[in-house]
Design an enzyme around this catalytic site. Structure first.
Site, PDB file in Angstrom:
ATOM      1  N   ARG A  34      -2.868   4.479   3.568  1.00 39.26           N
ATOM      2  CA  ARG A  34      -2.731   3.050   3.911  1.00 39.26           C
ATOM      3  C   ARG A  34      -3.881   2.601   4.836  1.00 39.26           C
ATOM      4  NH1 ARG A  34       0.508   4.010   0.539  1.00 39.26           N
ATOM      5  NH2 ARG A  34       2.634   3.199   0.358  1.00 39.26           N
ATOM      6  N   SER A  60       7.059  -1.710   3.264  1.00 36.57           N
ATOM      7  CA  SER A  60       7.290  -0.753   4.353  1.00 36.57           C
ATOM      8  C   SER A  60       6.654  -1.296   5.622  1.00 36.57           C
ATOM      9  CB  SER A  60       6.635   0.590   4.041  1.00 36.57           C
ATOM     10  OG  SER A  60       7.169   1.159   2.883  1.00 36.57           O
ATOM     11  N   GLU A  86       2.497  -0.825   9.565  1.00 36.82           N
ATOM     12  CA  GLU A  86       1.599  -0.866   8.407  1.00 36.82           C
ATOM     13  C   GLU A  86       0.946  -2.244   8.243  1.00 36.82           C
ATOM     14  OE1 GLU A  86       2.084  -0.898   3.949  1.00 36.82           O
ATOM     15  OE2 GLU A  86       2.974   1.026   4.458  1.00 36.82           O
TER      16      GLU A  86
END
Ligand code: EPU
Length: 355
Positions: free
Chosen positions: A164, A251, A351
């Protein structure tokens, strides 16, 4: 060039937070970028590149000039002996691209079906799901330097992909040795087009428990790419909230990694902890499990809630009429981080990009 003043962003971020852009310009091609960079009032000021808005938390009105990327187009660019090279405009919807590639006989993106957001945002956080990450299918991208207006291309190594993570998430660090992360491109570049290399020798990526379950239930043990695509859509629809119905940014935290020793230590205390061995010897822990174990599932602070079917997803419980604020989302996120730290000694890293 049209500069939209006080432009509402509520429908341009998947949380549905009701913030405004002080000024917004839609970027449909190079001419729009050139117009911004030749405008004396806009040229030198800070800029914020907005794609599908599916990975951001807006904590207030956005002061930098918002460049809303709406560059379209998807095509087979060329083919090599090993791969089809597909090119798509940064403003294309990611899931529509995945669907288009499968309909046209270019498999490879099926495990990443239904990830919200745009093509241009996909390399920024190296999106991934069910064992496939963007970097596994990435060829190269085109971008424009927002200071000089110069176009440039980057290959995978230059994008410095991580979990990520990419060069587009890092600010440049002056004085550091020139490597991809040190010359970070955060807020400095606008991605215009992305190219994907989809392997002609396609092999299914299975192995995830949810996919294995689908194989058992259907009796299909040799699924083709389209079958996997349909399964992934079903799996995601069952456990992740549709942002059109319940605002969210996927997420909210990354899955933390720890050393094998740290993991042993945690397992002593928490035998049920969900963990995955990684190739480099470290261990990835399921952040959703950690948050769930702290009792957060279904809880709320203001209009910010923890989704009741997946604790890793924070949601807007106020809908469009009484929407969550970015402040409420961040207060909830901090409370979760604190309780996970107090119980497990682990720091969860968000995130999404906080604006
Ligand atoms: N779990 C719980 N309680 C929860 C949530 C999860 O116990 O409330 C457990 C699950 O039972 C499972 C484990 O935690 O054993 C992992 O959960 P899951 O398989 O749902 O995957 P994840 O680690 O939560 C990651 C990605 C997702 C991606 C899925 C599938 C991250 C941060 N998230 O989620 O990506 O779709 O794997 O590959 O890496 C995203 O980035 O926005 C995203 C949705």
């Amino acid at each position: 060039m049209l500069v939209e003043k006080n432009a509402p962003l509520q429908s341009s971020n998947s949380f549905g937070i009701a913030a405004k852009a002080h000024a917004l310009v839609r970027i449909r091609g190079q001419a729009d970028i050139d117009a911004v960079l030749h405008d004396a009032a806009l040229r030198d000021g800070p800029k914020f590149v907005l794609g599908g808005g599916s990975n951001i938390v807006l904590t207030g009105d956005v002061k930098p000039l918002v460049l809303k990327v709406e560059i379209k187009g998807k095509r087979l660019l060329h083919e090599t002996a090993k791969a089809w090279i597909i090119e798509a405009g940064a403003g294309e919807n990611w899931h529509d691209l995945v669907t288009w590639t499968l309909e046209n006989g270019y498999p490879g993106l099926e495990n990443m079906a239904l990830i919200p957001g745009t093509v241009g945002a996909s390399p920024v956080q190296n999106i991934g799901a069910y064992g496939v990450e963007l970097q596994d299918r990435f060829d190269s991208l085109d971008a424009v330097d927002l200071t000089t207006g110069q176009s440039f291309s980057l290959n995978a190594a230059q994008c410095a992909f991580g979990y990520r993570d990419s060069v587009f998430k890092h600010a440049s660090a002056p004085g550091e040795a020139p490597n991809a992360k040190a010359v970070g491109l955060k807020d400095k570049a606008l991605i215009t087009r992305v190219r994907f290399a989809l392997p002609k020798a396609w092999k299914p990526v299975l192995g995830y428990a949810d996919i294995e379950k689908k194989m058992l239930q259907s009796g299909q043990n040799k699924p083709d790419a389209l079958q996997i695509y349909h399964w992934i859509c079903e799996i995601r629809r069952a456990k992740l909230p549709d942002p059109q119905v319940i605002g969210n940014a996927g997420s909210f935290f990354k899955n933390p990694t720890v050393s094998a020793e740290q993991c042993e230590d945690i397992i002593q205390r928490e035998p049920k902890i969900v963990h995955y061995q990684l190739a480099d010897g470290t261990v990835k822990l399921a952040a959703g499990w950690l948050i769930d174990a702290c009792g957060w599932k279904g809880k709320s602070i203001g209009q910010a809630g923890v989704y009741d079917k997946q604790a890793l997803v924070l949601v807007n419980r106020g809908g469009a009429d009484n929407p969550v604020t970015g402040g409420e989302v961040m207060t909830l996120a901090k409370a979760i981080q604190t309780s996970v730290y107090e119980r497990f000694g682990l720091r969860l890293e968000p995130e999404p990009v906080v604006v």
